[in-house]
Design a protein around this motif. Sequence first.
Motif, PDB file in Angstrom:
ATOM      1  N   LEU A 187      43.364  45.093  40.362  1.00 28.19           N
ATOM      2  CA  LEU A 187      43.716  46.241  41.192  1.00 28.19           C
ATOM      3  C   LEU A 187      44.218  47.411  40.355  1.00 28.19           C
ATOM      4  CD1 LEU A 187      45.313  44.724  44.410  1.00 28.19           C
ATOM      5  CD2 LEU A 187      42.970  45.382  43.934  1.00 28.19           C
ATOM      6  N   ASP A 188      44.684  47.153  39.142  1.00 27.47           N
ATOM      7  CA  ASP A 188      45.062  48.267  38.277  1.00 27.47           C
ATOM      8  C   ASP A 188      43.836  49.109  37.916  1.00 27.47           C
ATOM      9  OD1 ASP A 188      47.018  49.701  36.611  1.00 27.47           O
ATOM     10  OD2 ASP A 188      45.812  48.940  34.949  1.00 27.47           O
ATOM     11  N   GLU A 189      42.670  48.513  38.006  1.00 21.87           N
ATOM     12  CA  GLU A 189      41.423  49.254  37.763  1.00 21.87           C
ATOM     13  C   GLU A 189      40.560  49.286  39.026  1.00 21.87           C
ATOM     14  OE1 GLU A 189      40.430  49.663  33.278  1.00 21.87           O
ATOM     15  OE2 GLU A 189      39.753  47.688  33.952  1.00 21.87           O
ATOM     16  N   PHE A 190      41.227  49.332  40.171  1.00 20.25           N
ATOM     17  CA  PHE A 190      40.516  49.412  41.439  1.00 20.25           C
ATOM     18  C   PHE A 190      39.621  50.645  41.503  1.00 20.25           C
ATOM     19  CE2 PHE A 190      40.356  51.265  45.708  1.00 20.25           C
ATOM     20  CZ  PHE A 190      39.762  50.237  46.424  1.00 20.25           C
ATOM     21  N   TYR A 219      40.068  55.846  34.853  1.00 23.75           N
ATOM     22  CA  TYR A 219      41.448  55.353  34.790  1.00 23.75           C
ATOM     23  C   TYR A 219      42.458  56.490  34.664  1.00 23.75           C
ATOM     24  CZ  TYR A 219      45.133  51.969  33.642  1.00 23.75           C
ATOM     25  OH  TYR A 219      46.279  51.203  33.656  1.00 23.75           O
ATOM     26  N   SER A 269      44.067  53.560  42.318  1.00 22.75           N
ATOM     27  CA  SER A 269      44.526  52.245  41.879  1.00 22.75           C
ATOM     28  C   SER A 269      46.014  52.070  42.141  1.00 22.75           C
ATOM     29  CB  SER A 269      44.232  52.052  40.387  1.00 22.75           C
ATOM     30  OG  SER A 269      42.847  52.122  40.127  1.00 22.75           O
TER      31      SER A 269
END
Length: 258
Positions: free
Chosen positions: A97-100, A110, A118
């Motif tokens: 989810l940090d790179e959703f 990002y 994210s």
Amino acid sequence: MGHWLHRNIIEPGKLPLLLALTSFVVTFVATRVITRMIRAGKGPFGNVKAGGMHIHHVVPGVVLTVIGGFGAVASGRNGFGSVLFAVFFGVGAGLVLDEFALILHLDDVYWTEEGRKSVEVVVVTAALVGLVLAGFVPFGVNDLSQEEIQDRGGVIVTVATSFLFSLVALSKGKARTALFGVIVPVVALVGAIRLARPGSPWAKRFYRRRPRARARSRLRAYRHDRRWAGPRRALEDWIGGKPDPLPTRLPGPGPGGR
């Protein structure tokens, strides 16, 4: 605290969920700290590459999520296996989810404006799971008194009502209000009562023959965005890091020019 933990977490079998949430939040925070250090050129960390290809942390995240998910299903809700796989799942979900935004856009966004999605998804996910742990999903607890049954029934009614208000807010084009309204009922109520945003399904359906309502909707949306854009941006920058500035376009020749 110990009695509450045993009655609402351990007894209903929510300990794996608690560990998954804890590892999820810790992983997200640690990942953001590390990526910001890499971006600033500080510390011993660096991007992971294989054959010149940048390996995003969503890749090990998917692997850990799959291992944790299938392992949790196979091990049940009790025992060391359930605890171990819950941690695997939490760590993997935090990395994914940090790179959703990368998954959503299929592009490395990002450190861009799109990458802020994210952070929003992680915050909402952690808050919703936290509600479950806090007892807002009151199942699996034995020997409840009549008063506790009434209290928990009231909670269910409140959450269901908030969900309905959130659906109305979502139809009015207020996605963030709808998401956080599930967590904070008054937010959903305010979002459901206030005017819809221009272009939302609600506005298209109910403001089509109401020019004054359409005008008020546009004006209120403009004022709201101008008022809250700065604070919201500052909070997201503090949590996820400031995005890269947009590249400056140099004036060039018109179509067909060289």
